[in-house]
Design a protein around this motif. Sequence first.
Motif, mmCIF file in Angstrom:
data_model
loop_
_atom_site.group_PDB
_atom_site.id
_atom_site.type_symbol
_atom_site.label_atom_id
_atom_site.label_comp_id
_atom_site.label_asym_id
_atom_site.label_seq_id
_atom_site.Cartn_x
_atom_site.Cartn_y
_atom_site.Cartn_z
ATOM 1 N N ASN A 82 52.426 42.487 29.949
ATOM 2 C CA ASN A 82 51.054 42.831 29.572
ATOM 3 C C ASN A 82 50.742 44.287 29.914
ATOM 4 O OD1 ASN A 82 48.457 42.222 28.602
ATOM 5 N ND2 ASN A 82 47.715 41.971 30.693
ATOM 6 N N ARG A 101 46.872 55.513 21.409
ATOM 7 C CA ARG A 101 45.509 56.023 21.262
ATOM 8 C C ARG A 101 45.416 57.491 21.638
ATOM 9 N NH1 ARG A 101 44.020 51.082 23.590
ATOM 10 N NH2 ARG A 101 43.452 49.685 21.904
ATOM 11 N N SER A 149 37.346 48.426 42.166
ATOM 12 C CA SER A 149 37.645 47.601 40.994
ATOM 13 C C SER A 149 39.123 47.672 40.635
ATOM 14 C CB SER A 149 36.810 48.047 39.796
ATOM 15 O OG SER A 149 35.441 47.925 40.082
ATOM 16 N N PHE A 169 34.450 54.746 33.161
ATOM 17 C CA PHE A 169 34.836 53.845 34.254
ATOM 18 C C PHE A 169 36.161 53.144 33.969
ATOM 19 C CE2 PHE A 169 34.670 50.201 37.030
ATOM 20 C CZ PHE A 169 34.003 50.653 38.154
ATOM 21 N N ARG A 170 36.283 52.591 32.760
ATOM 22 C CA ARG A 170 37.481 51.799 32.460
ATOM 23 C C ARG A 170 38.733 52.669 32.378
ATOM 24 N NH1 ARG A 170 38.401 47.307 31.585
ATOM 25 N NH2 ARG A 170 40.034 47.944 30.156
ATOM 26 N N MET A 181 39.776 53.642 35.781
ATOM 27 C CA MET A 181 40.452 52.500 36.414
ATOM 28 C C MET A 181 41.917 52.449 35.991
ATOM 29 S SD MET A 181 38.107 49.090 36.369
ATOM 30 C CE MET A 181 39.404 47.928 36.792
ATOM 31 N N LYS A 182 42.157 52.708 34.699
ATOM 32 C CA LYS A 182 43.530 52.703 34.192
ATOM 33 C C LYS A 182 44.386 53.689 34.958
ATOM 34 C CE LYS A 182 42.742 51.490 29.589
ATOM 35 N NZ LYS A 182 43.272 50.833 28.569
ATOM 36 N N ARG A 207 41.477 43.094 26.014
ATOM 37 C CA ARG A 207 40.914 44.015 26.983
ATOM 38 C C ARG A 207 40.117 45.171 26.411
ATOM 39 N NH1 ARG A 207 41.284 44.485 32.114
ATOM 40 N NH2 ARG A 207 42.729 42.772 32.238
ATOM 41 N N GLU A 208 40.626 45.763 25.345
ATOM 42 C CA GLU A 208 40.032 47.019 24.892
ATOM 43 C C GLU A 208 38.710 46.828 24.148
ATOM 44 O OE1 GLU A 208 41.508 49.438 26.140
ATOM 45 O OE2 GLU A 208 43.295 48.332 26.726
ATOM 46 N N GLU A 242 35.645 46.128 24.738
ATOM 47 C CA GLU A 242 34.450 45.995 25.572
ATOM 48 C C GLU A 242 33.180 45.901 24.723
ATOM 49 O OE1 GLU A 242 37.016 47.181 27.353
ATOM 50 O OE2 GLU A 242 36.557 45.501 28.667
ATOM 51 N N PRO A 259 45.466 38.440 28.284
ATOM 52 C CA PRO A 259 45.849 37.085 28.670
ATOM 53 C C PRO A 259 45.131 36.655 29.952
ATOM 54 C CG PRO A 259 47.544 38.660 29.320
ATOM 55 C CD PRO A 259 46.471 39.450 28.641
ATOM 56 N N PRO A 285 34.251 45.723 34.738
ATOM 57 C CA PRO A 285 34.325 47.075 34.182
ATOM 58 C C PRO A 285 33.854 47.161 32.733
ATOM 59 C CG PRO A 285 36.325 46.537 35.360
ATOM 60 C CD PRO A 285 35.517 45.279 35.301
#
Lengths: 340, 232
Positions: free
Chosen positions: A171, A182, A203, A232-233, A236-237, B85-86, B88, B106, B222
Amino acid sequence: MNTKSFRFYPYLVSTTLVVLITIFGEFVKRNIEPTNIVMFYLLAVVISAIWWGTGPAITTSVLSVLAFDFFLVPPYLTFTVADVQYVFTFAALLIVGLIISTLASKAREHVIRRETEKLQTALLNSISHDLRTPLVSIKGALSGLLQESSLDEATRKEMLETAHEDSDRLNRIVGNLLDMARLESDALRVSSSPCEVRDVIGSSLAELKDRLADRKVTVTIQEGLPHIPMDFRLMMKVLINLIDNAVKYAPFGLPIDVDAKQIDGRIEIKVMDRGLGIPAGDLEHVFDKFYRVKRPQNIEGSGLGLSICKGIIEAHKGKIWAENRSGGGTIVTISLPVKL
Amino acid sequence: MSAQGPRILIVDDEKTIRRFLKATLKSHGYDVFEASNGREALDQSVSAHPDAIILDLGLPDADGIEITRKIRQRVKTPIVILSVREDESDKIAALDAGADDYLTKPFSAGEMLARLRAVMRRLVPKNEKTLYEIGKLSIDIAKHQVEVSGKAVHLTPTEYDVLKVLAMNAGKVVTHRQILQEVWNKTEDLEGVSHLLRVTISNLRDKIEPNPTRPAYVLTEPGIGYRLHSDE
């Protein structure tokens, strides 16, 4: 802005070359036959064609003909020509310039295409290897569980845990590949709003809870840090990738430290481990795509994680770098502006 | 023949995912119904009388957000959406359209069961419940009192209101928009006030969390919102 100025750069250099040759011609034109100076102009055309392709090469040949006519062919400082033989020189210069530029740019495209193909093959090899490794163990574990009825409880549990861990790994790899795609296609959208650094770090740690089960993670955050603009996301990555690396390259439950503090107008977040460290020569390359430090230990990885981090941090107008930690281990630092 | 467990409607076009969900739910005593597209989902959401719906947002024949909205127009059944996930913005749109919670693919069986329990708990009339206890944190809405390990914690009115909204939805995600609406009474220009929410959450954590860097009660979702951890 950078890419724009870069686009004009070849034309600027070609023009400079023509100017320099013309100045040189000015000094020598009374001593040598002007047609000989044509050779220097042709050299400039060849150089432009090899380095930058058709556009700058054609520009160079046209400028050469004009400069040659105006400054170096009598009568000077006019475009009129006293001797008809010079018209042939112009035509020859222009035609030879065009032919050379076409040939050179074709050769150049060929080289680029070959490099792209090589890169794509490397990419495919690396991706299929990365994807297949966890798949092999997942399938192996599951088929074992399906077919072998005599497995004891401990073995069954171990097989299930292997499959579970490797599905997480799969994953993460797929997530990284999507992020890379991207970033490459400029489809990565950064939506910044003021966020708390503590929350992003917390987080990210929560997301890696399973992976960090046997680790001591010490988080030190300076009191009263301002909220800083970030996605934020995406941030986090970055942290997840960095902390995951710290786990990967610092085995045997070695501790991990995460520090955040303000230094002038920037916030620095450091992820530090006590692991293998990075050889000095590799430090500046670890953020390149597919770059992996060669190690005797066989540690899985695609060489994408850090390049994704770099892409995301740069999209935030920040900086990211790696250094070796005194006493062993690696420090990766993210530096972000407090204000955008 | 079937056990009279809670009835769950699964909507997903992927057969293997339906199979996995069905096996897990059945082994936990749920009654399971299936739909593989939007039309079936709309029919079954009424005819099968489900107690909860698990809905995949990526259906081939319909927009998952639109389906959520249509189901919500017909019945009050809790909806848990499945999404990658992507997406949002899709998750937020579905939550705003009436979904109750979400699962990111998942996901694990444990996560799914916990989400289902949390959304179905809300079916129990909630007006009577005024005391929420999570670990060492207790929130008494009738007395307007918050305690950690038996010691009273002094919250500002805004901090209290935010905590109250989260407590009344304990275990379930609450979007930024929902909190901003309930506490700040804002429906427009949410960007302008969302910073206030972050500051309030930060202060709230300082007061109630044993370790504010790794929160145990007020969890960040998030890009979506916050969730008050629930013991159940």
